[in-house]
Design a protein around this motif. Sequence first.
Motif, mmCIF file in Angstrom:
data_model
loop_
_atom_site.group_PDB
_atom_site.id
_atom_site.type_symbol
_atom_site.label_atom_id
_atom_site.label_comp_id
_atom_site.label_asym_id
_atom_site.label_seq_id
_atom_site.Cartn_x
_atom_site.Cartn_y
_atom_site.Cartn_z
ATOM 1 N N LEU A 111 0.865 -1.182 0.000
ATOM 2 C CA LEU A 111 0.000 0.000 0.000
ATOM 3 C C LEU A 111 0.901 1.231 0.000
ATOM 4 N N GLU A 112 0.869 1.986 -1.108
ATOM 5 C CA GLU A 112 1.724 3.169 -1.252
ATOM 6 C C GLU A 112 1.076 4.405 -0.642
ATOM 7 N N SER A 113 -0.260 4.535 -0.826
ATOM 8 C CA SER A 113 -0.936 5.722 -0.313
ATOM 9 C C SER A 113 -2.450 5.568 -0.340
ATOM 10 N N GLU A 183 -2.244 12.240 -10.400
ATOM 11 C CA GLU A 183 -1.342 11.451 -11.245
ATOM 12 C C GLU A 183 0.116 11.742 -10.896
ATOM 13 N N GLU A 184 0.421 13.026 -10.733
ATOM 14 C CA GLU A 184 1.781 13.437 -10.376
ATOM 15 C C GLU A 184 2.181 12.815 -9.037
ATOM 16 N N PHE A 185 1.251 12.834 -8.083
ATOM 17 C CA PHE A 185 1.520 12.275 -6.759
ATOM 18 C C PHE A 185 1.771 10.760 -6.861
ATOM 19 N N ILE A 186 0.931 10.047 -7.598
ATOM 20 C CA ILE A 186 1.093 8.589 -7.741
ATOM 21 C C ILE A 186 2.443 8.281 -8.386
ATOM 22 N N LYS A 187 2.776 9.011 -9.437
ATOM 23 C CA LYS A 187 4.060 8.779 -10.115
ATOM 24 C C LYS A 187 5.248 9.074 -9.199
ATOM 25 N N SER A 188 5.093 10.064 -8.307
ATOM 26 C CA SER A 188 6.185 10.396 -7.382
ATOM 27 C C SER A 188 6.414 9.273 -6.371
#
Length: 191
Positions: A111-113, A183-188
């Motif tokens: 679980l990343e976030s 999307e930016e947050f997930i990719k980070s």
Amino acid sequence: MKKLFLIIGAPGSGKTTDAEIIAKRNSDKFAHYSTGELLREEVKKGTALGATIASYVDNGKLVPLDIVIDTIVNAIKNSDKEVIIIDGFPRSVEQMKALDEILSKNPDIKLESVIEVVVSEDVARERVLGRARGADDNVEVFNNRMKVYLEPLGEIEKFYEEKGLLKKINGERTIEEIVDEMEEFIKSKIG
């Protein structure tokens, strides 16, 4: 290793739409599952399990924990994608704890976030009653769904905040702004 992102938000917060767009833009690596869609698919199949699910959903009630967890874990394990986005989960403290327990036994899923799409109750009501997709989109059912969403929210937020996993996103902007930030947050996180 599967990287899991959960997206929570009030009915009408746009969480499913946001997740769908992000998954489409990154279809080579991302899979998106809506808890509601997974359960509705089962109902459509006309199975005994589907009939059980329908009896809960039609009244705006939560589907029993074991059914939801099994449905979600099967979707994650059967996916050929590295990044899994699930929206509409967890919706109760019991679901949160059950998922946490399952993840602790499955080192191949991380679980990343947990991303919370934040909207006011007024905005949520306006959106849900404005779209009126089906029998479950009326004032009484909306009020029940909102209550079901809000009751455990504080405890869910606290649990994931303490683990450093909670990310809140303002859901009262344009879809583009919300999706771009998410999307930016997930990719980070998957770097």
